[in-house]
Scaffold this active site. Structure first.
Site, PDB file in Angstrom:
ATOM      1  N   ARG A   1       0.858  -1.194   0.000  1.00  0.00           N
ATOM      2  CA  ARG A   1       0.000   0.000   0.000  1.00  0.00           C
ATOM      3  C   ARG A   1       0.888   1.235   0.000  1.00  0.00           C
ATOM      4  NH1 ARG A   1      -2.742   0.725   5.353  1.00  0.00           N
ATOM      5  NH2 ARG A   1      -1.258   2.433   5.477  1.00  0.00           N
TER       6      ARG A   1
ATOM      7  N   HIS B   1      -3.573   4.577   4.759  1.00  0.00           N
ATOM      8  CA  HIS B   1      -4.807   3.804   4.570  1.00  0.00           C
ATOM      9  C   HIS B   1      -5.856   4.614   3.815  1.00  0.00           C
ATOM     10  CE1 HIS B   1      -8.152   1.104   5.307  1.00  0.00           C
ATOM     11  NE2 HIS B   1      -8.823   2.117   5.816  1.00  0.00           N
TER      12      HIS B   1
ATOM     13  N   TYR C   1       2.993   4.641  12.249  1.00  0.00           N
ATOM     14  CA  TYR C   1       3.132   3.182  12.424  1.00  0.00           C
ATOM     15  C   TYR C   1       4.034   2.490  11.405  1.00  0.00           C
ATOM     16  CZ  TYR C   1      -0.649   3.314   8.959  1.00  0.00           C
ATOM     17  OH  TYR C   1      -1.398   3.583   7.850  1.00  0.00           O
TER      18      TYR C   1
HETATM   19  C1  TPP Z   1     -16.325  -5.426   9.525  1.00  0.00           C
HETATM   20  C2  TPP Z   1     -15.452  -4.204   9.507  1.00  0.00           C
HETATM   21  N1  TPP Z   1     -14.530  -4.024  10.475  1.00  0.00           N
HETATM   22  C3  TPP Z   1     -13.733  -2.943  10.475  1.00  0.00           C
HETATM   23  C4  TPP Z   1     -13.873  -2.008   9.462  1.00  0.00           C
HETATM   24  C5  TPP Z   1     -12.952  -0.792   9.441  1.00  0.00           C
HETATM   25  N2  TPP Z   1     -11.959  -1.009   8.388  1.00  0.00           N
HETATM   26  C6  TPP Z   1     -12.104  -0.475   7.158  1.00  0.00           C
HETATM   27  S1  TPP Z   1     -10.850  -0.893   6.137  1.00  0.00           S
HETATM   28  C7  TPP Z   1     -10.077  -1.783   7.346  1.00  0.00           C
HETATM   29  C8  TPP Z   1      -8.765  -2.474   7.068  1.00  0.00           C
HETATM   30  C9  TPP Z   1      -8.874  -3.576   6.099  1.00  0.00           C
HETATM   31  O1  TPP Z   1      -7.578  -4.053   5.804  1.00  0.00           O
HETATM   32  P1  TPP Z   1      -7.348  -5.014   4.605  1.00  0.00           P
HETATM   33  O2  TPP Z   1      -8.430  -6.007   4.528  1.00  0.00           O
HETATM   34  O3  TPP Z   1      -5.971  -5.524   4.662  1.00  0.00           O
HETATM   35  O4  TPP Z   1      -7.564  -4.057   3.334  1.00  0.00           O
HETATM   36  P2  TPP Z   1      -6.667  -2.810   2.885  1.00  0.00           P
HETATM   37  O5  TPP Z   1      -7.356  -1.581   3.407  1.00  0.00           O
HETATM   38  O6  TPP Z   1      -5.321  -2.993   3.432  1.00  0.00           O
HETATM   39  O7  TPP Z   1      -6.688  -2.837   1.416  1.00  0.00           O
HETATM   40  C10 TPP Z   1     -10.803  -1.760   8.522  1.00  0.00           C
HETATM   41  C11 TPP Z   1     -10.400  -2.414   9.768  1.00  0.00           C
HETATM   42  C12 TPP Z   1     -14.866  -2.216   8.475  1.00  0.00           C
HETATM   43  N3  TPP Z   1     -15.051  -1.366   7.477  1.00  0.00           N
HETATM   44  N4  TPP Z   1     -15.623  -3.319   8.523  1.00  0.00           N
END
Ligand code: TPP
Ligand code: MG
Length: 331
Positions: A248, A252, A261
């Protein structure tokens, strides 16, 4: 001259240039969105940067006339390949009435466009996975020639939805391609704190499907493995799990400061593997992209981004009295 790898995959020079153009378009739209966000013009950005090769390589391996995609929020490369336009994406960024994704109602990154078989998703991560499995089941029952393609992050692969969906698809041999875009972080949580197994693809065996981990910075490697997965799905041989490894390149989202971090050195190192740069270099080393062609593609992409920005910035917001439309049947 470098070895030509795309001809062995039946990809013409024209096709790989189109792949590159789509990757670049996604990158430049995304970069423009950050500028607009910092200028206070658009509310929120969640980036595709660093994942364009995985997204475009995979989407080019699908049948854009028949297959269904259930993208997650970073998948600008997937939706552009399936027919969403830069204008559509900018309308979404600016949250304007004409945004096909939500009529300007939802946060950007919640892709959905019926005419292009881009299935709308929800904000809770991974809910799109059982939806993809359900559509594949319906397709199988109706004897339709389709596969469903669903993506999610590696953090999201820990959600129950992934495991339930994968198990059901495995048991019923459904034509689903599960693609995990492993970008090494789930917001601030690094990969070592997310998974106890070495690879996300190791989980495939538990659900009776093949699992593959590929270089997500190489669109050709991703294309190959997704093409094979789609063929297996169409032959009735069931689902596949594909993990693409990339990084990434942005925080985020536009609301996150990643310096708290992860070390800037780590990001700088990952930028040397930036797929826009490495795939561009491949196309030059194989003699497919001349300097003139590169300029032509760059100019075209920037024209599209500028036109989309101007159009969306000047477009009207949704009328306040339409706020409940699609929520309640009559007010
Ligand atoms: C069920 C749920 N838990 C928490 C969140 C908050 N949230 C949004 S994106 C994210 C991280 C997801 O990480 P990853 O699956 O690795 O995808 P990336 O953003 O790295 O592409 C979180 C915790 C959410 N949207 N839905
Ligand atoms: Mg992640």
């Amino acid at each position: 001259m470098a070895e030509n790898r795309h001809h062995a995959l039946d990809l013409s020079d024209e096709k790989v240039l189109e792949m590159y153009k789509t990757m670049l378009l996604a990158r430049r739209i995304d970069e423009r969105m950050w500028l607009l966000n910092r200028a206070g013009k658009i509310p929120f950005v969640i980036s595709c940067q660093g994942q364009e090769a995985a997204q475009v390589g995979a989407a080019f391996a699908l049948d854009i006339e028949k297959d269904y995609v259930l993208p997650y929020y970073r998948d600008m490369g997937v939706v552009l390949t399936f027919g969403m336009t830069p204008k559509d994406l900018m309308l979404s960024g600016f949250a304007k009435a004409e945004d096909p994704n939500s009529g300007g109602r939802q946060m950007p990154g919640h892709f959905g466009q019926k005419k292009n078989r881009i299935v709308t998703g929800s904000s809770p991560v991974t809910t799109q996975v059982p939806h993809a499995v359900g559509i594949a089941l319906a397709g199988k029952m109706e004897r339709k020639d389709l596969v469903t393609f669903v993506t999610f992050g590696e953090g999201s692969s820990n959600q129950g939805d992934f495991h339930e969906g994968a198990n059901f698809a495995g048991v019923h041999k459904l034509p689903v391609i599960f693609m995990c875009e492993n970008n090494k972080y789930a917001i601030s949580v690094p990969i070592e704190k997310q998974l106890a197994c070495e690879k996300v693809s190791d989980r495939a065996i538990g659900y009776g499907m093949p699992g593959y981990t590929v270089n997500g910075n190489d669109p050709l490697e991703v294309y190959k493995v997704v093409k094979e997965a789609a063929a297996r799905g169409r032959r009735g041989e069931g689902p596949s799990l594909i993990e693409t490894i990339s990084y990434r390149l942005t925080p985020h989202s536009s609301d996150d400061d990643d310096r708290s971090y992860r070390a800037p050195d780590e990001v700088a190192k990952a930028k040397t593997q930036d797929p826009i740069i490495t795939f561009g270099a491949y196309l030059k080393e194989t003699g497919v992209m001349t300097d003139e062609k590169e300029k032509e593609i760059n100019d075209l992409v920037m024209t599209l981004v500028n036109e989309a920005t101007d159009y969306a910035e000047n477009a009207p917001y949704a009328a306040p009295e339409s706020a409940m439309k699609y929520v309640y049947e009559g007010m």
